[in-house]
Design a protein around this motif. Sequence first.
Motif, short mmCIF file in Angstrom:
data_model
loop_
_atom_site.label_atom_id
_atom_site.label_comp_id
_atom_site.label_asym_id
_atom_site.label_seq_id
_atom_site.Cartn_x
_atom_site.Cartn_y
_atom_site.Cartn_z
N ARG A 29 0.89 -1.25 0.01
CA ARG A 29 0.25 0.02 0.06
C ARG A 29 1.06 1.34 -0.05
N VAL A 30 0.13 2.24 -0.30
CA VAL A 30 1.01 3.47 -0.35
C VAL A 30 0.81 4.10 1.15
N ALA A 32 0.96 7.65 3.08
CA ALA A 32 1.12 9.30 2.93
C ALA A 32 1.45 9.67 4.27
N GLY A 33 0.72 10.12 5.02
CA GLY A 33 1.06 10.75 6.41
C GLY A 33 1.37 9.64 7.44
N GLY A 34 0.97 8.49 7.22
CA GLY A 34 1.09 7.33 8.03
C GLY A 34 0.29 7.53 9.43
N MET A 35 -0.80 8.28 9.49
CA MET A 35 -1.37 8.57 10.83
C MET A 35 -2.41 7.43 10.68
N SER A 36 -2.96 6.86 9.70
CA SER A 36 -3.66 5.53 10.04
C SER A 36 -3.14 4.28 9.68
N LEU A 37 -2.11 4.43 8.36
CA LEU A 37 -1.48 3.20 8.12
C LEU A 37 -0.68 2.62 8.96
N HIS A 78 -3.86 18.35 6.36
CA HIS A 78 -4.72 18.95 6.92
C HIS A 78 -4.33 20.42 7.36
N GLY A 102 -8.34 15.80 14.34
CA GLY A 102 -7.43 15.28 15.53
C GLY A 102 -6.79 16.17 16.28
N GLY A 110 -1.07 14.16 8.61
CA GLY A 110 -2.14 13.54 7.64
C GLY A 110 -2.61 14.26 6.72
N THR A 111 -2.76 13.47 5.53
CA THR A 111 -2.97 14.23 4.14
C THR A 111 -4.53 14.12 3.65
N ASP A 124 -13.61 13.58 9.00
CA ASP A 124 -14.10 14.84 8.65
C ASP A 124 -14.32 15.18 7.39
N ILE A 167 -4.73 8.35 -5.78
CA ILE A 167 -5.48 9.37 -5.66
C ILE A 167 -4.32 10.40 -5.75
N SER A 191 -9.63 10.89 20.60
CA SER A 191 -9.10 10.95 19.15
C SER A 191 -9.55 12.04 18.37
N ARG A 192 -10.58 12.74 18.98
CA ARG A 192 -11.35 13.91 18.09
C ARG A 192 -11.90 13.34 16.83
C1 LIG Z 1 -4.82 10.35 17.18
C2 LIG Z 1 -5.47 10.53 15.66
C3 LIG Z 1 -6.61 11.14 15.75
C4 LIG Z 1 -7.25 11.31 14.69
N1 LIG Z 1 -8.34 12.13 14.65
C5 LIG Z 1 -9.03 12.40 13.35
C6 LIG Z 1 -10.04 13.07 13.24
O1 LIG Z 1 -10.59 13.66 14.23
N2 LIG Z 1 -10.69 13.32 12.02
C7 LIG Z 1 -10.15 12.72 10.76
O2 LIG Z 1 -10.97 12.72 9.87
N3 LIG Z 1 -9.13 11.72 11.05
C8 LIG Z 1 -8.58 11.65 12.15
N4 LIG Z 1 -7.42 10.79 12.16
C9 LIG Z 1 -6.76 10.35 10.91
C10 LIG Z 1 -5.97 11.36 10.15
O3 LIG Z 1 -6.88 12.12 9.69
C11 LIG Z 1 -5.34 10.78 8.93
O4 LIG Z 1 -4.52 11.74 8.15
C12 LIG Z 1 -5.93 10.17 7.75
O5 LIG Z 1 -6.98 9.29 8.01
C13 LIG Z 1 -4.89 9.34 6.68
O6 LIG Z 1 -4.35 10.19 6.11
P1 LIG Z 1 -2.49 9.74 6.18
O7 LIG Z 1 -2.14 10.87 5.02
O8 LIG Z 1 -2.00 9.66 7.39
O9 LIG Z 1 -2.60 8.36 5.40
P2 LIG Z 1 -1.97 7.03 5.79
O10 LIG Z 1 -2.13 6.75 7.15
O11 LIG Z 1 -0.42 7.10 5.19
O12 LIG Z 1 -2.78 6.04 4.63
C14 LIG Z 1 -4.14 5.78 5.00
C15 LIG Z 1 -4.70 4.67 3.99
O13 LIG Z 1 -4.51 5.64 2.77
C16 LIG Z 1 -3.94 5.18 1.68
N5 LIG Z 1 -3.66 6.19 0.85
C17 LIG Z 1 -2.81 7.40 1.31
N6 LIG Z 1 -2.48 8.05 0.49
C18 LIG Z 1 -2.92 7.66 -0.60
C19 LIG Z 1 -3.49 8.02 -2.06
N7 LIG Z 1 -2.86 9.28 -2.42
N8 LIG Z 1 -3.97 7.27 -2.94
C20 LIG Z 1 -4.39 6.09 -2.59
N9 LIG Z 1 -4.21 5.57 -1.31
C21 LIG Z 1 -3.69 6.37 -0.30
C22 LIG Z 1 -2.84 4.22 2.29
O14 LIG Z 1 -2.36 3.36 1.43
C23 LIG Z 1 -3.81 3.56 3.47
O15 LIG Z 1 -4.36 2.59 3.36
C24 LIG Z 1 -6.50 10.83 13.34
C25 LIG Z 1 -5.42 9.93 13.25
C26 LIG Z 1 -4.98 9.70 14.52
C27 LIG Z 1 -4.00 9.02 14.70
#
Ligand SMILES: Cc1cc2nc3c(=O)[nH]c(=O)nc-3n(C[C@H](O)[C@H](O)[C@H](O)COP(=O)(O)OP(=O)(O)OC[C@H]3O[C@@H](n4cnc5c(N)ncnc54)[C@H](O)[C@@H]3O)c2cc1C
Length: 288
Positions: A29-30, A32-37, A78, A102, A110-111, A124, A167, A191-192
Amino acid sequence: MIPAAFEYHAPKTLRQAISTLRKYDGEARVLAGGMSLVPMMKLRLANLAAVVDLGRIKGLSFIQEVNGGLSIGPMTTHYDIESSEVVQRISPILAEAAALVGDVQVRNRGTIGGSVAHADPAADLPAALLVLHAKFSIAGSARRRIVRADRMFVDAYTSALEEGEVIAGVHVPAMPPRTGWSYKKLANRASRFAIVGIATQVTTDEQGVCTRARVAITGAGPAPTRARTIERYLTGKKLTPLNITKSATRAIAGIEFLGDVHGSPEYRKHLTMELTKQALTEASERIR
Ligand SMILES: Cc1cc2nc3c(=O)[nH]c(=O)nc-3n(C[C@H](O)[C@H](O)[C@H](O)COP(=O)(O)OP(=O)(O)OC[C@H]3O[C@@H](n4cnc5c(N)ncnc54)[C@H](O)[C@@H]3O)c2cc1C
């Protein structure tokens, strides 16, 4: 927790990223910010052979004004969105929703692309992108394809992306004149994430009659969704307190409400109606 062993790739171009993903046949998987992956990998909810980091690819983080609307790169954070003067002016609801994600550390990493692809049912940005009628440019096959926001969020953690697709851009049309907006959520205190979140944009004519209403709900059911019953109800009516209150009772139509440790289905129904009323009231007051 420590994730299981995986290969790490940091391609320099989107084309390289896509061809690397293909080699792993669904096992990569790709990143991005790694906040969920990363948490998913640490908890062993995602066991991947490889991650393909988009962070070294130039030109994936940008916010541009295009034909009065916005073009946003998938790696735009964000924080960049909430603090962008261009987003605040053209699509203020997107800035408002991004500011409520968050905490500042999460918003700095996060992206928008990650939030859309991850399709968390309580996220959100998807709700704001639904009311904005955003479109996503998807790279992966020979030709890019475009997916509309109302086709993107399929189910909990399931988007319309197919294996190996990335994307590559988010496109938001211009906001019509005499439009007001609002994003309201009741957030989980830790978590917000939204227990329920309501995004709305309403447009009126010069006489104050609603010509277009858009409402999207997140956190309540398995995927963020448009509340079309409210949208139909409000169109053609003045946005009086009575009409807003009557429309808010329609917010729960067609939603399969979630129940979990954060709230029962009944609690989420109540929140959905109350926050819809608050969001529509604020949006109508902001019409300009
Ligand atoms: C403590 C905490 C609190 C949070 N609170 C909130 C909140 O209140 N509201 C909210 O909306 N979110 C919240 N989040 C989630 C946050 O917004 C993440 O930024 C978001 O869910 C994933 O973005 P990322 O860039 O970190 O993606 P990643 O974690 O890097 O990736 C997430 C998934 O998306 C895929 N992906 C990423 N980029 C692409 C792309 N360009 N094309 C295809 N696939 C892609 C990855 O392969 C993976 O499967 C929270 C996270 C944490 C850790």
